[in-house]
Design a protein around this motif. Sequence first.
Motif, PDB file in Angstrom:
ATOM      1  N   ARG B  36       8.436-117.512 -53.267  1.00  0.00           N
ATOM      2  CA  ARG B  36       8.683-116.615 -54.389  1.00  0.00           C
ATOM      3  C   ARG B  36       8.569-117.409 -55.680  1.00  0.00           C
ATOM      4  NH1 ARG B  36      14.538-114.041 -54.858  1.00  0.00           N
ATOM      5  NH2 ARG B  36      13.881-113.929 -57.030  1.00  0.00           N
ATOM      6  N   ASP B  38       9.476-117.372 -59.728  1.00  0.00           N
ATOM      7  CA  ASP B  38      10.255-116.824 -60.834  1.00  0.00           C
ATOM      8  C   ASP B  38       9.970-117.662 -62.077  1.00  0.00           C
ATOM      9  OD1 ASP B  38      12.463-116.616 -58.234  1.00  0.00           O
ATOM     10  OD2 ASP B  38      11.848-114.813 -59.303  1.00  0.00           O
ATOM     11  N   SER B  84      18.166-109.287 -57.602  1.00  0.00           N
ATOM     12  CA  SER B  84      17.835-110.718 -57.553  1.00  0.00           C
ATOM     13  C   SER B  84      16.551-111.000 -56.779  1.00  0.00           C
ATOM     14  CB  SER B  84      18.990-111.503 -56.925  1.00  0.00           C
ATOM     15  OG  SER B  84      19.206-111.075 -55.591  1.00  0.00           O
ATOM     16  N   SER B  87      10.679-110.427 -58.127  1.00  0.00           N
ATOM     17  CA  SER B  87       9.949-111.689 -58.175  1.00  0.00           C
ATOM     18  C   SER B  87       8.486-111.420 -57.839  1.00  0.00           C
ATOM     19  CB  SER B  87      10.545-112.676 -57.163  1.00  0.00           C
ATOM     20  OG  SER B  87       9.986-113.965 -57.310  1.00  0.00           O
TER      21      SER B  87
END
Lengths: 114, 112
Positions: B36, B38, B84, B87
């Motif tokens: 991922r 970010d 959260s 992403s």
Amino acid sequence: QQQVKQSPQSLIVQKGGISIINCAYENTAFDYFPWYQQFPGKGPALLIAIRPDVSEKKEGRFTISFNKSAKQFSLHIMDSQPGDSATYFCAASPGSSNTGKLIFGQGTTLQVKP
Amino acid sequence: NAGVTQTPKFRILKIGQSMTLQCTQDMNHNYMYWYRQDPGMGLKLIYYSVGAGITDKGEVPNGYNVSRSTTEDFPLRLELAAPSQTSVYFCASRGSNTGELFFGEGSRLTVL
């Protein structure tokens, strides 16, 4: 420590100039150090890589300099061109197994101004 | 050559929903990875696989699951999506005799 710290976060260079991005690591077991280039909307792609038995590797305008004692390595882009504008990631691979997992730095966004 | 193909490219989920990100590669690579990305954080390894039937956790596996029933496919499952998990997700593969990772073009996921 399984971290790779990369700097600067962003970089602006004039066309024809030299771009320099630095990375540092702690884990002495790392044995493979690639640099990846990523254009917007695309996945990263391997640019150049080095192993710790050499101190420098050059491919065209791109050079990796490796300092094993300082646990640092850097990417130098000579004669930077607007087409080099991208995000660059350094990475390191733990040598304790052959899983090929890469630990990436935080990335550097390079802008080359014409 | 298709290389590594990810679907979907974009997806919006509501909190608590589940979904699967698909990844397939046509290079007969044994090793596959899910990362991922970010902003300002680089790429973090979620899960990886060294071959069909073998998977293991990476740096940030919580909230995700994977399976590897074939050499070609490595889907990533998100259970009970949370903000959260917003992403960009990248799947990658690697051959046995090289350190080079081949990445897909990414799947951008937003959880609202």
